[in-house]
Motif scaffolding. Structure first.
Motif, mmCIF file in Angstrom:
data_model
loop_
_atom_site.group_PDB
_atom_site.id
_atom_site.type_symbol
_atom_site.label_atom_id
_atom_site.label_comp_id
_atom_site.label_asym_id
_atom_site.label_seq_id
_atom_site.Cartn_x
_atom_site.Cartn_y
_atom_site.Cartn_z
ATOM 1 N N ASP A 184 -6.112 19.470 3.495
ATOM 2 C CA ASP A 184 -6.648 20.894 4.031
ATOM 3 C C ASP A 184 -6.787 21.524 3.034
ATOM 4 N N ASN A 185 -6.295 20.989 1.103
ATOM 5 C CA ASN A 185 -6.372 22.739 -0.258
ATOM 6 C C ASN A 185 -8.145 21.773 -0.631
ATOM 7 N N GLY A 186 -8.323 20.870 0.094
ATOM 8 C CA GLY A 186 -9.666 19.975 -0.991
ATOM 9 C C GLY A 186 -9.166 19.637 -2.157
ATOM 10 N N LEU A 187 -8.499 18.907 -2.508
ATOM 11 C CA LEU A 187 -8.258 18.026 -3.765
ATOM 12 C C LEU A 187 -7.852 16.455 -2.973
ATOM 13 N N ALA A 188 -7.903 16.247 -1.452
ATOM 14 C CA ALA A 188 -8.047 14.828 -1.204
ATOM 15 C C ALA A 188 -9.224 14.689 -0.030
ATOM 16 N N LYS A 189 -10.195 13.648 -0.901
ATOM 17 C CA LYS A 189 -11.422 13.003 0.535
ATOM 18 C C LYS A 189 -11.097 12.593 1.765
ATOM 19 N N LYS A 190 -11.384 13.175 3.203
ATOM 20 C CA LYS A 190 -11.422 12.813 3.608
ATOM 21 C C LYS A 190 -11.526 11.277 4.128
ATOM 22 N N ILE A 191 -11.905 10.386 3.671
ATOM 23 C CA ILE A 191 -11.410 8.537 3.624
ATOM 24 C C ILE A 191 -10.544 8.446 3.355
ATOM 25 N N ASP A 192 -10.013 8.979 2.294
ATOM 26 C CA ASP A 192 -7.918 8.697 1.666
ATOM 27 C C ASP A 192 -7.244 8.785 2.443
ATOM 28 N N LEU A 193 -6.998 10.449 3.261
ATOM 29 C CA LEU A 193 -6.758 11.156 4.776
ATOM 30 C C LEU A 193 -6.860 9.496 5.902
ATOM 31 N N ASP A 194 -8.333 8.982 6.069
ATOM 32 C CA ASP A 194 -8.643 8.205 7.004
ATOM 33 C C ASP A 194 -7.914 6.175 6.431
ATOM 34 N N ARG A 195 -7.518 6.258 5.365
ATOM 35 C CA ARG A 195 -7.586 5.509 5.226
ATOM 36 C C ARG A 195 -5.508 5.233 5.767
ATOM 37 N N ILE A 196 -5.060 6.194 4.858
ATOM 38 C CA ILE A 196 -3.496 6.352 5.521
ATOM 39 C C ILE A 196 -3.299 6.000 6.998
ATOM 40 N N LEU A 197 -4.508 7.234 7.517
ATOM 41 C CA LEU A 197 -3.454 6.751 8.972
ATOM 42 C C LEU A 197 -4.483 5.256 9.953
ATOM 43 N N VAL A 198 -5.467 4.931 9.349
ATOM 44 C CA VAL A 198 -5.407 3.556 9.432
ATOM 45 C C VAL A 198 -4.157 2.271 9.161
ATOM 46 N N LYS A 199 -3.822 2.871 8.091
ATOM 47 C CA LYS A 199 -2.607 2.514 8.055
ATOM 48 C C LYS A 199 -1.206 2.188 8.367
ATOM 49 N N ILE A 200 -0.938 3.575 9.187
ATOM 50 C CA ILE A 200 -0.190 4.290 9.944
ATOM 51 C C ILE A 200 -0.207 3.708 11.576
ATOM 52 N N SER A 201 -1.339 3.319 11.640
ATOM 53 C CA SER A 201 -1.774 2.393 12.872
ATOM 54 C C SER A 201 -1.506 1.695 13.078
ATOM 55 N N ASN A 202 -1.596 1.132 11.556
ATOM 56 C CA ASN A 202 -1.578 -0.941 11.009
ATOM 57 C C ASN A 202 0.112 -1.330 11.651
ATOM 58 N N ILE A 203 1.187 0.169 10.746
ATOM 59 C CA ILE A 203 2.506 -0.198 11.153
ATOM 60 C C ILE A 203 3.036 -0.539 12.661
ATOM 61 N N ASN A 204 2.527 0.407 13.211
ATOM 62 C CA ASN A 204 2.755 0.800 14.458
ATOM 63 C C ASN A 204 2.196 0.124 15.360
ATOM 64 N N THR A 205 1.462 -1.008 15.148
ATOM 65 C CA THR A 205 1.262 -2.546 15.609
ATOM 66 C C THR A 205 2.206 -3.158 15.565
ATOM 67 N N GLN A 206 2.073 -3.357 14.465
ATOM 68 C CA GLN A 206 3.415 -4.196 13.622
ATOM 69 C C GLN A 206 4.787 -4.469 14.114
ATOM 70 N N ARG A 207 5.384 -3.041 14.431
ATOM 71 C CA ARG A 207 6.458 -2.449 14.325
ATOM 72 C C ARG A 207 6.792 -2.422 16.090
ATOM 73 N N GLN A 208 5.568 -3.034 16.497
ATOM 74 C CA GLN A 208 6.094 -3.507 18.553
ATOM 75 C C GLN A 208 5.727 -4.767 18.089
ATOM 76 N N GLN A 209 5.239 -5.402 17.749
ATOM 77 C CA GLN A 209 5.647 -7.242 17.529
ATOM 78 C C GLN A 209 6.527 -7.391 16.937
ATOM 79 N N VAL A 210 7.033 -6.357 15.734
ATOM 80 C CA VAL A 210 8.704 -6.939 15.372
ATOM 81 C C VAL A 210 9.472 -6.851 16.558
#
Length: 446
Positions: A184-210
């Motif tokens: 939001d302050n222009g200090l990080a790239k959108k791809i970094d934000l997308d990567r962390i969002l994908v990571k969280i989505s994968n964690i949610n999927t793993q959590r459901q499996q567990v």
């Protein structure tokens, strides 16, 4: 008003759910299973049933008393041809009908075995039969204990994995918030934000499996406990502390329930062989009977001499001897079959002893390996946490990449799961070690 009603309903629902939630230590879980699981109940019923089997065997040595009665109608009486000379009419033949149209008999008979080798052997086997089912009940209880303990620890592991993944989700969410603020302050790239969002989505999927794995494992535990599936259970973490085990003491295999059961079965087969050999011996029995008979042209029941019905009694006492001479080699074949059964169970005893010794040796090895693995993984998890903390600080300061941060998170998650799995391996090996010592019931005596 609607909010008040909704609050009341929610309160009752939460209260009912709390009442249906059961906190379980391992000891409580095992005791519940021993009281409610079908296997344990059936084993107790077999012990109870053995008493009736013993009574059945004993009954053969007691007098056998029975009452009998019959009513016979003879439409056509048998004609008997008699030489007339017996009645002063030489050279003639007399045809006479003997008997009555109606005959009624009532009586009591008693039979008592005086000598029957098979009965004597059966009486000796009666005590062993009871002991066999008592040992079988003990073995069944030990099997129930083992299954419950194994599944109890597996539930713990699945729940620990859920705790690890929740912790990972929490840490990753913090990183996402940091990256989003930087973006939001222009200090990080959108791809970094997308990567962390994908990571969280994968964690949610793993959590459901567990979560699914936790539910399935809990249902399995409830099944082995004989507990209603809808009951909610809570397992305290304090039950999974790693404790040292005595590995120097070699257990006495002859005291193991599996071995004792086979030895008792061997004893029963010995009696069975002797019972078959009893077929070579003679049998002696005493029999007695008393009967009352009525005969006449009409139904004797209630009849009198005036009706042509006459009643009389008769009795008999006999000593019966039966000596087997030749049975077509049938008895010999049965004896040889019984001998084969005895030789076979001796092989089972030898094999069982080897199997029990192997189980103890493997449990010792697994305990040693698990203790080493637990210590290594505990240190590894602690080191992975320190690496993650340092990498997170470096990332915030721009000294580490997002890839480094995600790799550090993955390493910590893997190390924590490895530590949990090592504890499970230890606990399962601990159960096998306790089992190999014949001390499974110590899990409910502590």
């Amino acid at each position: 008003m609607k909010k008040t009603v909704l609050l009341i309903i929610l309160t009752f629902a939460l209260g009912a759910n709390a009442q249906n939630t059961k906190s379980l230590t391992l000891k409580e879980a095992i005791n519940y299973a021993l009281e409610n699981k079908a296997d344990a109940k059936k084993a107790k019923l077999k012990v109870e049933n053995s008493e009736y089997q013993i009574q059945e065997i004993r009954s053969r040595a007691l007098p056998q008393i029975s009452a009998n009665g019959n009513l016979t109608y003879n439409p056509v009486l048998q004609t008997t041809v008699i030489d007339g000379a017996n009645f002063g009419q030489p050279g003639s033949t007399i045809q006479a009908n003997f008997g009555q149209k109606w005959i009624s008999t009532a009586g009591v008979s008693v039979t008592q075995a005086l000598f029957d080798q098979s009965v004597f052997i059966g009486l000796k086997a009666a005590k062993s039969t009871r002991e066999f089912y008592q040992i079988n009940e003990q073995l069944t209880e030990e099997q129930v204990i083992e299954r419950v303990a194994n599944n109890y620890y597996q539930v713990y592991v699945q729940r620990q994995k859920l705790t690890v993944i929740d912790s990972t989700y929490k840490n990753t969410t913090k990183v996402r918030n940091i990256i989003k603020g930087q973006f939001d302050n222009g200090l990080a790239k959108k791809i970094d934000l997308d990567r962390i969002l994908v990571k969280i989505s994968n964690i949610n999927t793993q959590r459901q499996q567990v979560l699914n794995a936790v539910q399935i494992q809990e249902n399995t535990l409830k099944f082995y406990m004989g507990m209603p599936i809808e009951t909610q259970i809570v397992i305290p973490n304090t039950a999974f502390e790693v404790s040292s085990q005595s590995l120097s003491e070699v257990p006495n295999t002859s005291n193991r329930t599996e071995y004792l059961l086979l030895k008792k079965q061997e004893q029963l087969l010995t009696y069975q062989k002797k019972a078959v050999e009893a077929g070579y011996y003679p049998t002696v029995s005493l029999s007695a009977g008393y009967n009352y008979i009525g005969q006449g042209p009409v139904i004797p029941i209630g009849g009198k001499p005036a009706d042509g019905v006459y009643w009389s009694d008769f009795s008999s006492i006999g000593l019966n001897l039966k000596v087997p001479i030749f049975t077509g080699f049938g008895t010999r074949a049965k004896v040889r079959q019984a001998d084969i059964d005895l030789r076979s169970i001796k092989e089972d005893l030898n094999d069982t002893k080897l199997s029990l010794d192997l189980a103890f040796a493997n449990a010792k090895t697994q305990i040693d390996n698990s203790l080493t693995t637990i210590n290594n993984q505990k240190e590894n998890a602690q080191l992975a946490k320190e690496v993650l903390d340092n990498t997170r600080n470096n990332y915030i300061q721009g000294l580490a990449s997002l890839t480094d941060l995600l790799d550090a998170e993955n390493s910590l998650t893997e190390a924590q799961n490895n530590y949990t799995s090592a504890i499970l391996d230890y606990k399962l090996a601990e159960i096998q070690l306790i089992k190999s010592k014949g001390e499974l019931k110590s899990l409910i005596n502590n």
